[in-house]
Structures are given as structure tokens and as C-alpha cells.
Write an enzyme that holds these catalytic residues in place. Structure first.
Site, mmCIF file in Angstrom:
data_model
loop_
_atom_site.group_PDB
_atom_site.id
_atom_site.type_symbol
_atom_site.label_atom_id
_atom_site.label_comp_id
_atom_site.label_asym_id
_atom_site.label_seq_id
_atom_site.Cartn_x
_atom_site.Cartn_y
_atom_site.Cartn_z
ATOM 1 N N HIS A 148 56.673 4.438 50.718
ATOM 2 C CA HIS A 148 57.902 5.204 50.458
ATOM 3 C C HIS A 148 57.887 6.585 50.459
ATOM 4 C CE1 HIS A 148 59.556 1.051 50.410
ATOM 5 N NE2 HIS A 148 59.083 0.853 49.197
ATOM 6 N N ASP B 262 50.602 -0.484 50.675
ATOM 7 C CA ASP B 262 50.009 -1.307 49.844
ATOM 8 C C ASP B 262 50.341 -2.779 49.702
ATOM 9 O OD1 ASP B 262 52.355 -0.718 48.388
ATOM 10 O OD2 ASP B 262 51.385 0.147 46.785
#
Length: 500
Positions: free
Chosen positions: A80, A241
Site C-alpha cells: 500500500h 509481503d
């Protein structure tokens, strides 16, 4: 020998792991810390140059002979983040991160432009939540007009490190789905979301091309020289991730549930089709292996236990003793651990709440237990949404710093009433990045191995850390969890935007 490197660019540090695929052995690993720029408005930022310097510091710690053997590498990155570049590829401003809640108002404006959250989900599969990349663009337009005026390219953190490594610009579907702009059903950019974010320009021109999950790129000669890598080394597409942790924990097949107890807490499961919540109860992300990754994220996990331990002057390494000294439910003490706002439930303006204090539970041990239980209950709240949607799980694969705590592992088994496994490779995201690099490299050499078969051969669990639910404790947690839900329902209206 086939040697791979996995790079995990997290919030607190950069970690690099070097893996020998033939011997199935981690040959070395290194990490370098990162600073966080925090503001009272909820802003959380980092300088992308710090990621590069930390990555270089990690590679510098490896033996030159080891670095010279690395055949391929891949980057895992915090999702993000908003990295704005000008036309020459220069960073225009600090990167706003996943835990940045300063753009809450922009989230509402984007969704209002589409007719509300329900229509936003219908357009692309996800609402625009605080922290998602989309809301950072109009914030930048309003607060950093010079950067907006020069903006040519939007990258995510792992994309930026890929750009440094290769000199090329691209995105892959897993991390891209965390921007809020990707229609996860069609795996293409949503024109409606792009227009709603900025009607004054075509944001599609600022987004790099989407590439297949098994694509390989050549490392740039200058980067190879700087890191001590062969000029023949290949760079796989990498991913967010969570997507890389899914690979590193074996969550690449139906029925698997992975949980990460890190700064944030996450739950994610593999799916072979898009699984969208009409109410936005979870993130309907794509995976980085060609599938989908329904995901629950809480913004407050180990950060809460760490702050409580620091408050009372002990280390979290001593925390298990406090858990063993107190009963499930902390004798009526309940914590809603929303210290930095929250994503699940969607309370970006949320604050921590401590309820039920009395003379019997006003102690460091009880407060520490309440913090750990609150972080665990927040993930259970998301798990309940998965189950209500028909998803079923047989076991939990647990990773992250919190998984180092035997007491927390057992608490997860008891609260969720499911067996818990812990992978041998603790750094799930870095290990997953190395395995993705291996998979892409083998496919480029003619292999038709599936990601499931490759992960099955390399991801193993540590039987010594496995936990099974204790029936008595599982029963003892049911009433405290219901109490947590009651407190949550009571305070949610206080933290909604516009509340007095």
C-alpha cells in the site's frame, strides 16, 4: 548449486535471506533497521532511499563468494505504500505507508464519487480503506502540489526496489490489488476507481504495466556491481509481503490459513477464484502466484504487547511468564488494542480502550495478557467473517515475531480452537520471495512444476513449536471473547468519522 536471495522490505527493517535450493538450507541472512517518520495527524512515512541503503547494507554483510553464487532474487515489500516518481525516475516525496491514517477523509471522497462503499466494492472488489494507496494520491494533490505536478509514475515499495535493481518499471497483480485501483475480478485497472480518485488526469498513465507472476528481469549492471551480484542474476517480480508470506508458509492451496503476528496482524487464505465480501469484511486481494488471497489485516498486533512491556519496564522476551501467571480472560480485563487506528474493523480513527479494571487485575501481568488477548481477538473477529462466508480451515500456520512466544502460539490454538504449526523458516516473506525467484527461474529453464509442488518440497514446519488446542482453555476463552465483541460494538460508533 541454485542459490536464491529473498529481500523483505518491511516497516521496521529490511531483511535479506540467501537460500540454497539444492541443499534446502538457508546459507545466511541479514537485517538493517529503518526509521519511521510519524505525525500527529496519523501520517506514517519513510524515505525510499533508506530502503535502498538498508538493502545494500544487508548484502554487504554477506561473504563476496556467496553473493557471487546468487542466480536469482525477488523482493517482498510492505503493501500500500505510495512512492511518487518524476519523469526521470526521481522520488518526489517521502513514501506514505500502509499504516498512514492521515488520508481517511480522502477514502470517503473517493467512494462517495462512486456512490458509496457498496458501489466501490462492486466496481473493483474492495472498499477504499485508510492506508490503501488510492487515498494517498488526492492527499498528495492537496498537501504536496509540487510533487503532484511533477508526478509521472506511481510505485509501491517493492516496485521501487525492483526499479532500483533493474531500471525497469512494472507491477504484479498481488501487490497491485492493494492499491484499491485494481479490479480483482478481472485483474485489470478499474477505470471507475481511477476517475473517482482523480478526475483531472488519467492515472492509468502513471501506473506501470502489470506483468505475469513468473516473469524474470535482468539485473542492472550498476546494481549488480553495487550489491556484489553476478551480472547474470535474474530478478523475479516479487510481491507484497503478505503474498510472499503466503508462499513462504505454504498457503498456496485450498484450505490453508496463514496468520502473521507482526507489527500488524494478518490472516490470509489461498483461493482459486475471487472471494469478495459485499460488506468489505476482508480484503479481496490477488495472490502473486496467479490465484487470489482473501486477507484480514489488523493494524495493531505486536506493537501493542511491545508498548505495554515498555510501559512497565520489561522485555517481551519476559512476557510469557506474565501470561502463565494470569488466567484466560485476564480476570475481566479487556483491551481493544486500536492504538494506531484500525483496519479490521474499519476504524481508522480508533483509539485503544481498556475496560474492566478492578483491584484484582490492575497489574503489569494482567495488562500484558489483555494486550495479547486483544490482538488475538481482533484476528478472531476477522476469522469469524471468513467462516461466515463458507471458508473452512483445518490448521493455522503461524509466523511473525509473535510466533516466537510459546504462550502466544498456545493462545492462538486455544482462541481459534485449531492446531497451530510454525514453519522452520521464521522469515516467511523473505523465504517466500526466495522461493518465488526459484519457481520463476525453473520455469524459465523449461520446468512445468507448479507452485504447490515447489512449496511442498521446500516449506516444512517445526514439530517442536506445534500447538494443539487445550479443551479447558478453549472453553475459558469463549466468554472473554464475547465480552471483547460487546465492548467493540459499544465503542464503534464513537470512532466513526463525524462522531463527536
Amino acid at each position: 548449486m541454485t542459490v536464491l536471495a529473498g529481500i523483505d522490505a518491511g516497516t521496521q527493517s529490511i531483511k535479506v535471506l540467501v537460500y540454497d535450493a539444492d541443499r534446502r538450507e538457508v546459507l545466511d541472512s541479514a537485517s538493517a533497521p529503518l526509521d519511521l517518520i510519524s505525525g500527529e495527524d496519523g501520517s506514517r512515512e519513510q524515505h525510499p532511499s533508506d530502503w535502498v541503503h538498508a538493502m545494500e547494507a544487508c548484502f554487504d554483510r554477506f561473504d563476496p563468494g556467496l553473493r557471487a553464487r546468487i542466480a536469482a532474487l525477488s523482493v517482498s515489500g510492505q503493501q500500500h505504500g505510495f512512492v511518487p516518481l518524476d519523469a526521470a525516475g526521481r522520488v518526489l516525496a517521502p513514501a506514505k505507508l500502509w499504516n498512514d491514517t492521515s488520508t481517511t477523509a480522502e477514502c470517503s471522497r473517493i467512494m462517495d464519487a462512486l456512490g458509496g462503499a457498496t458501489k466501490t466494492i462492486a466496481s473493483a472488489g474492495n472498499p477504499i480503506l485508510a492506508g490503501y494507496t488510492a487515498s494517498k494520491l488526492p492527499w498528495t494533490k492537496a498537501h504536496r502540489p509540487d510533487a503532484y505536478a511533477k508526478l509521472a509514475t506511481i510505485l509501491l515499495p517493492h516496485d521501487y526496489l525492483n526499479f532500483v535493481l533493474t531500471g525497469e518499471l512494472w507491477m504484479e497483480h498481488g501487490d497491485a490489488s492493494g492499491t484499491g485501483w485494481l479490479d480483482v475480478r478481472t485483474r485489470t485497472w478499474s477505470p471507475d476507481l481511477l476517475r473517482a480518485t482523480d478526475a483531472d488526469r488519467d492515472l492509468g498513465d502513471c501506473l506501470p504495466p502489470l506483468v505475469a507472476h513468473d516473469t524474470l528481469f535482468d539485473i542492472a549492471p550498476a546494481s549488480a556491481a553495487r550489491l556484489g551480484l553476478p551480472t547474470t542474476a535474474k530478478v523475479a517480480v516479487g510481491g507484497g509481503d503478505n503474498m510472499m508470506a503466503a508462499i513462504g508458509t505454504g498457503c498456496v492451496g485450498e484450505g490453508r490459513l496463514s496468520m502473521s503476528l507482526g507489527t500488524s496482524g494478518t490472516l490470509f487464505a489461498h483461493a482459486s477464484r475471487p472471494i469478495v465480501s459485499d460488506d468489505g469484511d476482508w480484503a479481496a486481494f490477488c495472490s502473486s502466484t496467479g490465484g487470489w488471497l482473501p486477507l484480514i489485516c489488523t493494524m495493531n498486533c505486536t506493537v501493542v504487547t511491545e508498548q505495554v512491556a515498555r510501559l512497565f519496564g520489561f522485555s517481551t522476551r519476559e512476557g510469557d511468564a506474565h501470561i502463565h501467571a494470569t488466567p484466560p480472560g485476564a480476570q475481566g480485563l479487556t483491551m481493544l488494542p486500536f492504538l494506531g487506528g484500525e483496519r479490521t474493523p474499519d476504524l481508522p480513527l480508533g483509539k485503544g480502550v481498556l475496560a474492566g479494571l478492578d483491584p484484582h487485575n490492575m497489574s503489569p501481568a494482567h495488562l500484558y495478557r489483555a494486550a495479547m488477548e486483544g490482538a488475538t481477538y481482533a484476528l478472531r473477529y476477522g476469522f469469524d467473517a471468513f467462516v461466515a462466508a463458507g471458508m473452512r480451515f483445518e490448521r493455522i500456520v503461524l509466523t511473525g515475531g509473535g510466533a516466537n512466544s510459546a504462550a502466544w502460539r498456545q493462545m492462538v490454538a486455544d482462541v481459534f480452537d485449531l492446531p497451530v504449526d510454525v514453519p522452520r523458516q521464521a522469515e516467511g516473506a523473505a523465504f517466500g520471495a526466495a522461493l518465488q525467484a526459484l519457481w520463476a527461474l525453473e520455469r524459465s529453464q523449461g520446468s512445468d512444476a507448479t507452485i504447490e509442488s515447489l512449496v511442498g518440497a521446500h516449506v516444512t514446519t517445526d514439530a517442536r513449536q506445534a500447538c494443539t488446542p487445550d479443551p479447558a482453555r478453549a472453553e475459558a476463552y469463549r466468554a472473554p471473547y464475547r465480552r471483547y465483541l460487546q465492548h467493540l460494538e459499544a465503542v464503534m460508533p464513537l470512532f466513526r468519522p463525524g462522531s463527536p
